[in-house]
Motif scaffolding. Sequence first.
Motif, short mmCIF file in Angstrom:
data_model
loop_
_atom_site.label_atom_id
_atom_site.label_comp_id
_atom_site.label_asym_id
_atom_site.label_seq_id
_atom_site.Cartn_x
_atom_site.Cartn_y
_atom_site.Cartn_z
N ALA A 53 0.83 -1.20 0.00
CA ALA A 53 0.00 0.00 0.00
C ALA A 53 0.87 1.25 0.00
CB ALA A 53 -0.92 -0.01 1.21
N VAL A 54 1.87 1.28 0.89
CA VAL A 54 2.69 2.49 0.99
C VAL A 54 3.53 2.68 -0.26
CG1 VAL A 54 4.63 3.47 2.21
CG2 VAL A 54 2.71 2.64 3.47
N VAL A 55 4.07 1.58 -0.80
CA VAL A 55 4.88 1.70 -2.01
C VAL A 55 4.00 2.16 -3.18
CG1 VAL A 55 6.18 0.38 -3.69
CG2 VAL A 55 6.67 0.13 -1.30
N HIS A 56 2.78 1.66 -3.21
CA HIS A 56 1.82 2.09 -4.23
C HIS A 56 1.62 3.60 -4.16
CE1 HIS A 56 -1.65 1.38 -6.84
NE2 HIS A 56 -2.31 2.22 -6.10
N ILE A 57 1.43 4.12 -2.93
CA ILE A 57 1.23 5.56 -2.77
C ILE A 57 2.49 6.32 -3.19
CG2 ILE A 57 0.88 7.39 -1.07
CD1 ILE A 57 -1.64 5.99 -1.56
N ILE A 58 3.66 5.86 -2.70
CA ILE A 58 4.90 6.59 -2.99
C ILE A 58 5.15 6.63 -4.49
CG2 ILE A 58 7.40 6.57 -2.73
CD1 ILE A 58 7.06 5.46 0.03
N VAL A 59 5.02 5.47 -5.15
CA VAL A 59 5.38 5.40 -6.57
C VAL A 59 4.32 6.07 -7.44
CG1 VAL A 59 5.76 3.84 -8.49
CG2 VAL A 59 6.78 3.36 -6.30
N ILE B 90 -4.87 20.77 1.56
CA ILE B 90 -4.09 19.55 1.37
C ILE B 90 -2.71 19.70 2.01
CG2 ILE B 90 -2.95 18.12 -0.36
CD1 ILE B 90 -5.20 18.59 -2.21
N PHE B 91 -2.12 20.88 1.83
CA PHE B 91 -0.75 21.08 2.30
C PHE B 91 -0.67 20.91 3.82
CE2 PHE B 91 3.11 23.94 2.61
CZ PHE B 91 3.95 23.01 2.06
N ILE B 92 -1.58 21.53 4.53
CA ILE B 92 -1.50 21.45 6.00
C ILE B 92 -1.96 20.08 6.48
CG2 ILE B 92 -3.77 22.37 6.61
CD1 ILE B 92 -2.14 24.16 8.63
N PHE B 93 -2.89 19.44 5.78
CA PHE B 93 -3.35 18.09 6.15
C PHE B 93 -2.17 17.11 6.08
CE2 PHE B 93 -4.89 13.98 4.49
CZ PHE B 93 -5.62 13.57 5.59
N VAL B 94 -1.45 17.15 4.95
CA VAL B 94 -0.32 16.24 4.77
C VAL B 94 0.75 16.51 5.83
CG1 VAL B 94 1.57 15.70 3.20
CG2 VAL B 94 -0.73 15.86 2.33
N ALA B 95 0.98 17.79 6.13
CA ALA B 95 1.99 18.13 7.13
C ALA B 95 1.62 17.55 8.49
CB ALA B 95 2.14 19.64 7.22
N LEU B 96 0.31 17.59 8.84
CA LEU B 96 -0.11 17.12 10.16
C LEU B 96 -0.14 15.60 10.26
CD1 LEU B 96 -2.97 19.62 10.92
CD2 LEU B 96 -0.98 19.25 12.33
N PHE B 132 4.18 10.38 2.90
CA PHE B 132 3.55 11.67 3.11
C PHE B 132 4.44 12.82 2.68
CE2 PHE B 132 0.22 9.52 5.34
CZ PHE B 132 -0.85 10.27 4.92
N VAL B 133 5.77 12.62 2.78
CA VAL B 133 6.68 13.64 2.27
C VAL B 133 6.46 13.81 0.77
CG1 VAL B 133 9.10 14.04 1.73
CG2 VAL B 133 8.44 13.50 4.05
N SER B 134 6.29 12.66 0.07
CA SER B 134 6.12 12.76 -1.38
C SER B 134 4.77 13.34 -1.76
CB SER B 134 6.32 11.39 -2.03
OG SER B 134 5.28 10.53 -1.66
N LEU B 135 3.79 13.26 -0.85
CA LEU B 135 2.48 13.85 -1.15
C LEU B 135 2.44 15.35 -0.88
CD1 LEU B 135 0.05 11.19 0.29
CD2 LEU B 135 0.60 11.63 -2.08
N GLY B 136 3.44 15.84 -0.13
CA GLY B 136 3.47 17.25 0.20
C GLY B 136 3.50 18.16 -1.01
N VAL B 137 3.98 17.62 -2.13
CA VAL B 137 4.06 18.39 -3.37
C VAL B 137 2.69 18.89 -3.82
CG1 VAL B 137 4.87 18.30 -5.74
CG2 VAL B 137 5.97 16.92 -4.02
#
Lengths: 166, 350
Positions: A53-59, B90-96, B132-137
């Motif tokens: 799941a996490v790798v799916h999200i990251i990639v 989204i930005f603050i949600f991901v940060a939290l 979550f770091v990668s979603l911060g974008v």
Amino acid sequence: MAQYIFLTLALLTVITALLMVFSKNPVHSVLYLILTFFAIAGQYVLLNAQFLAVVHIIVYAGAIMVLFLFVLMLLNLNEDSEPQKSSRWKIGAGITSGLLLVTLVGALKGSIQLQVPESSNPSVGLVENLGKVLFTDFVVPFEIAGILFLAAMVGAVMVGKRDLKV
Amino acid sequence: MTALLLLISAVVIQKMALILILFVVTLGIAAYSTYGERKVAAFMQDRLGPDRAGPFGILQPIADGIKMFTKEDFIPRESNRMLFILGPGIFIFVALMTSAVIPWGTVFTGFGLHVDLQVTDVNIGILYVMGFVSLGVYGIMIGGWASNNKYSLFGAIRASSQMISYELAMGLSIIAIVMLSGTLSLRGIAEGQAGAWWGIIPQWNIFVQPLGFLIFFVCALAETNRAPFDLPECETELVGGYHTEYSAMKLGFFLFAEYINMFVSSAVISTVYFGGYNFPGIDAGWLWGLMGPVVLFAKTFFFIFVFMWIRWTLPRFRYDQLMHLGWKVLIPLAILNMVLTGGGSLLFGQ
């Protein structure tokens, strides 16, 4: 309980996937596709495959979709700038995807007879077991995939070089 | 059955309380980081800093918050309204979300209680952080694009390409840590750093992974968009960067999330490289075990201070220098670090 979560996630997956196809704005499409990926990641968690799941999200959500969004934002596509395709293309695309649907439905029809192994071990999807399986039973495909990735990386560097002296 | 339900609900209530405390503490620390930043900047520039609101200006963050909330909330006419509002959210949600996997203290068992100061111990904790770091974008990209302003778009694109580039080196430096500790769980990584060599030097990862720490720290600076990596909001070129068109609390969310990110990444650095809640002498009895969270917060505050120290000391990078550092220096160094770690653990055993 797990069944309700599964149904909610499945509904969410289908709805967001449909919204992805039908929304006019390409940026909205990408955002709906990201939501679809999240719903699928939720299914992985239900199957005890947290790592997957996490790798799916990251990639997918973290890397590939960011690049999609990048390109779309730079091109700034919208209804006005997009060239209108003739209806011949639309009919062709409709027939092709319809045939794909028939194939998929046909393939899924036989799935009732399929024996799904009820795993007695709930930790089967955890990263320790995944690693063990990858490095024992599936080591050859794993290594081949690694070589494939390396080749793709070298290829990307070659394409990216501006003046290549052969 | 009822006993089981009671047990479950006790755990749920405990976790809920922990989430609430963590939320409030994170917001409080982020608010007072803005005050701390201005005081540190003032000290470094030989000024006084904020000193009007309350004694030593201690009420300054509250005054700032009131100002942010009561300002005119402006949405540009040509913008994409929905996404414009969604971006900062989204930005603050991901940060939290990231702080959920950080272990704040040892598991306390006794007096019929079982207190675990970690919201959730997923066995892939460090990957959760990376995810979550990668979603911060997304918050930055959506906000910058929806503003329909070229400076916002430039800022958003700079931010996202910078974050994607530095994520790679960050992940590679984490791999070395995972090789040493043999687990992806942050609790496991923290527990692996308990104890001391020869009774003096604490067994923290920093002493075996100095290069990995350096790479991770530089990447953390880049991921949080802090100086010297603050090109996305470079005033001299881009007006205000991705939040040029934002005002009132939407702008507040963007600025606030930066401080939350700073707090969380400091906590992650402390947990991964500086022993987390461990300190020499933590085994000397359960009372000392209660000191764990205090020690972790002390380490975290120290790193927040280092972040500020760097911001007010170093000038900003040029864009090509930033990309050069990310791709041609940090990634090869991180791979070298990985090879050295692998060779080292093969030669000297665990």
